[in-house]
Scaffold this motif. Structure first.
Motif, PDB file in Angstrom:
ATOM      1  N   GLU A  42       0.845  -1.200   0.000  1.00 52.72           N
ATOM      2  CA  GLU A  42       0.000   0.000   0.000  1.00 52.72           C
ATOM      3  C   GLU A  42       0.880   1.250   0.000  1.00 52.72           C
ATOM      4  O   GLU A  42       1.711   1.432   0.895  1.00 52.72           O
ATOM      5  CB  GLU A  42      -0.903  -0.005   1.231  1.00 52.72           C
ATOM      6  CG  GLU A  42      -1.854   1.158   1.294  1.00 52.72           C
ATOM      7  CD  GLU A  42      -2.689   1.150   2.565  1.00 52.72           C
ATOM      8  OE1 GLU A  42      -3.226   2.215   2.890  1.00 52.72           O
ATOM      9  OE2 GLU A  42      -2.783   0.106   3.237  1.00 52.72           O
ATOM     10  N   ASN A  43       0.683   2.090  -1.002  1.00 60.81           N
ATOM     11  CA  ASN A  43       1.469   3.320  -1.116  1.00 60.81           C
ATOM     12  C   ASN A  43       0.798   4.425  -0.299  1.00 60.81           C
ATOM     13  O   ASN A  43      -0.191   5.004  -0.721  1.00 60.81           O
ATOM     14  CB  ASN A  43       1.593   3.741  -2.587  1.00 60.81           C
ATOM     15  CG  ASN A  43       2.483   4.948  -2.773  1.00 60.81           C
ATOM     16  OD1 ASN A  43       2.987   5.517  -1.808  1.00 60.81           O
ATOM     17  ND2 ASN A  43       2.674   5.344  -4.016  1.00 60.81           N
ATOM     18  N   SER A  84       4.319   8.500  -6.767  1.00 56.41           N
ATOM     19  CA  SER A  84       4.145   7.206  -7.425  1.00 56.41           C
ATOM     20  C   SER A  84       5.447   6.422  -7.313  1.00 56.41           C
ATOM     21  O   SER A  84       6.537   6.990  -7.419  1.00 56.41           O
ATOM     22  CB  SER A  84       3.785   7.396  -8.898  1.00 56.41           C
ATOM     23  OG  SER A  84       2.492   7.929  -9.017  1.00 56.41           O
ATOM     24  N   LEU A  98       2.541   1.886  -8.291  1.00 61.19           N
ATOM     25  CA  LEU A  98       1.511   2.271  -7.339  1.00 61.19           C
ATOM     26  C   LEU A  98       1.454   3.787  -7.226  1.00 61.19           C
ATOM     27  O   LEU A  98       2.416   4.414  -6.772  1.00 61.19           O
ATOM     28  CB  LEU A  98       1.787   1.672  -5.956  1.00 61.19           C
ATOM     29  CG  LEU A  98       1.573   0.173  -5.822  1.00 61.19           C
ATOM     30  CD1 LEU A  98       2.821  -0.588  -6.184  1.00 61.19           C
ATOM     31  CD2 LEU A  98       1.171  -0.154  -4.418  1.00 61.19           C
ATOM     32  N   LYS A 104      -1.757   6.453  -2.504  1.00 59.54           N
ATOM     33  CA  LYS A 104      -2.982   5.928  -1.883  1.00 59.54           C
ATOM     34  C   LYS A 104      -3.530   4.680  -2.579  1.00 59.54           C
ATOM     35  O   LYS A 104      -4.641   4.248  -2.291  1.00 59.54           O
ATOM     36  CB  LYS A 104      -4.080   6.992  -1.785  1.00 59.54           C
ATOM     37  CG  LYS A 104      -3.620   8.332  -1.239  1.00 59.54           C
ATOM     38  CD  LYS A 104      -2.891   8.201   0.080  1.00 59.54           C
ATOM     39  CE  LYS A 104      -2.373   9.567   0.530  1.00 59.54           C
ATOM     40  NZ  LYS A 104      -1.112   9.502   1.229  1.00 59.54           N
ATOM     41  N   LYS A 105      -2.764   4.070  -3.488  1.00 58.00           N
ATOM     42  CA  LYS A 105      -3.198   2.849  -4.172  1.00 58.00           C
ATOM     43  C   LYS A 105      -2.458   1.655  -3.585  1.00 58.00           C
ATOM     44  O   LYS A 105      -1.417   1.788  -2.931  1.00 58.00           O
ATOM     45  CB  LYS A 105      -2.931   2.931  -5.675  1.00 58.00           C
ATOM     46  CG  LYS A 105      -3.717   4.026  -6.371  1.00 58.00           C
ATOM     47  CD  LYS A 105      -5.202   3.749  -6.302  1.00 58.00           C
ATOM     48  CE  LYS A 105      -5.990   4.842  -7.001  1.00 58.00           C
ATOM     49  NZ  LYS A 105      -7.418   4.669  -6.887  1.00 58.00           N
ATOM     50  N   SER A 106      -2.995   0.465  -3.831  1.00 58.64           N
ATOM     51  CA  SER A 106      -2.357  -0.749  -3.320  1.00 58.64           C
ATOM     52  C   SER A 106      -2.319  -1.824  -4.396  1.00 58.64           C
ATOM     53  O   SER A 106      -3.033  -1.751  -5.401  1.00 58.64           O
ATOM     54  CB  SER A 106      -3.080  -1.254  -2.075  1.00 58.64           C
ATOM     55  OG  SER A 106      -4.389  -1.648  -2.388  1.00 58.64           O
ATOM     56  N   TYR A 107      -1.483  -2.806  -4.149  1.00 56.89           N
ATOM     57  CA  TYR A 107      -1.327  -3.945  -5.057  1.00 56.89           C
ATOM     58  C   TYR A 107      -1.218  -5.187  -4.184  1.00 56.89           C
ATOM     59  O   TYR A 107      -0.457  -5.200  -3.205  1.00 56.89           O
ATOM     60  CB  TYR A 107      -0.064  -3.779  -5.906  1.00 56.89           C
ATOM     61  CG  TYR A 107       0.210  -4.942  -6.823  1.00 56.89           C
ATOM     62  CD1 TYR A 107      -0.478  -5.080  -8.015  1.00 56.89           C
ATOM     63  CD2 TYR A 107       1.161  -5.904  -6.488  1.00 56.89           C
ATOM     64  CE1 TYR A 107      -0.219  -6.150  -8.869  1.00 56.89           C
ATOM     65  CE2 TYR A 107       1.422  -6.981  -7.330  1.00 56.89           C
ATOM     66  CZ  TYR A 107       0.731  -7.092  -8.520  1.00 56.89           C
ATOM     67  OH  TYR A 107       0.980  -8.151  -9.353  1.00 56.89           O
TER      68      TYR A 107
END
Length: 128
Positions: free
Chosen positions: A38-39, A44, A76, A79-82
């Motif tokens: 999770e960023n 980025s 990422l 606020k995005k996750s992988y």
């Protein structure tokens, strides 16, 4: 679940014992693990490579390195996750893994490590 934050990147790990199998007359214990990256930073980032230390109570330490994770180098945004899943075979019912991801920050092109906390790989019956 274990979690750790390094440089604004949160790593969460869930594990599961999948069962036993015989391979070349050796008993193997298979564990799956799910990693969420999770960023939480404002830049980025991209995962470039991984470094694992695999501890098996009946074998010597194994080091695994390679590009990306499961054949991918995810980017990422803030606020995005992988999330991805993989597995590990051990020769014993207990072990552990830890390591780090090599990442790049697209804002300032710096490279940095994101640490993966130590997580246990234990057959549930061993805990009783």
């Amino acid at each position: 679940m274990v979690q750790q934050v390094t440089n604004g990147i949160k790593i969460s790990v869930k594990t599961k014992f999948e069962g036993m199998s015989n391979q070349n007359r050796r008993l193997l214990f298979t564990f799956s693990y799910e990693i969420t990256i999770e960023n939480q930073s404002n830049a980025s980032v991209q995962l470039m490579s991984r470094h694992w230390k695999i501890f098996d109570s009946l074998k010597s330490l194994e080091i695994v390195e390679g590009e990306g994770v499961i054949g991918k180098k995810p980017v990422l945004a803030p606020k995005k996750s992988y999330t991805y899943s993989s597995y590990c075979n051990l020769t014993s019912p207990t072990g552990a893994m830890k390591g780090f991801f090599n990442m790049i920050n697209f804002t300032n092109t710096s490279r940095f490590k994101v640490y993966i906390p130590t997580f246990q790989l234990t057959v549930p019956a061993v805990l009783n």
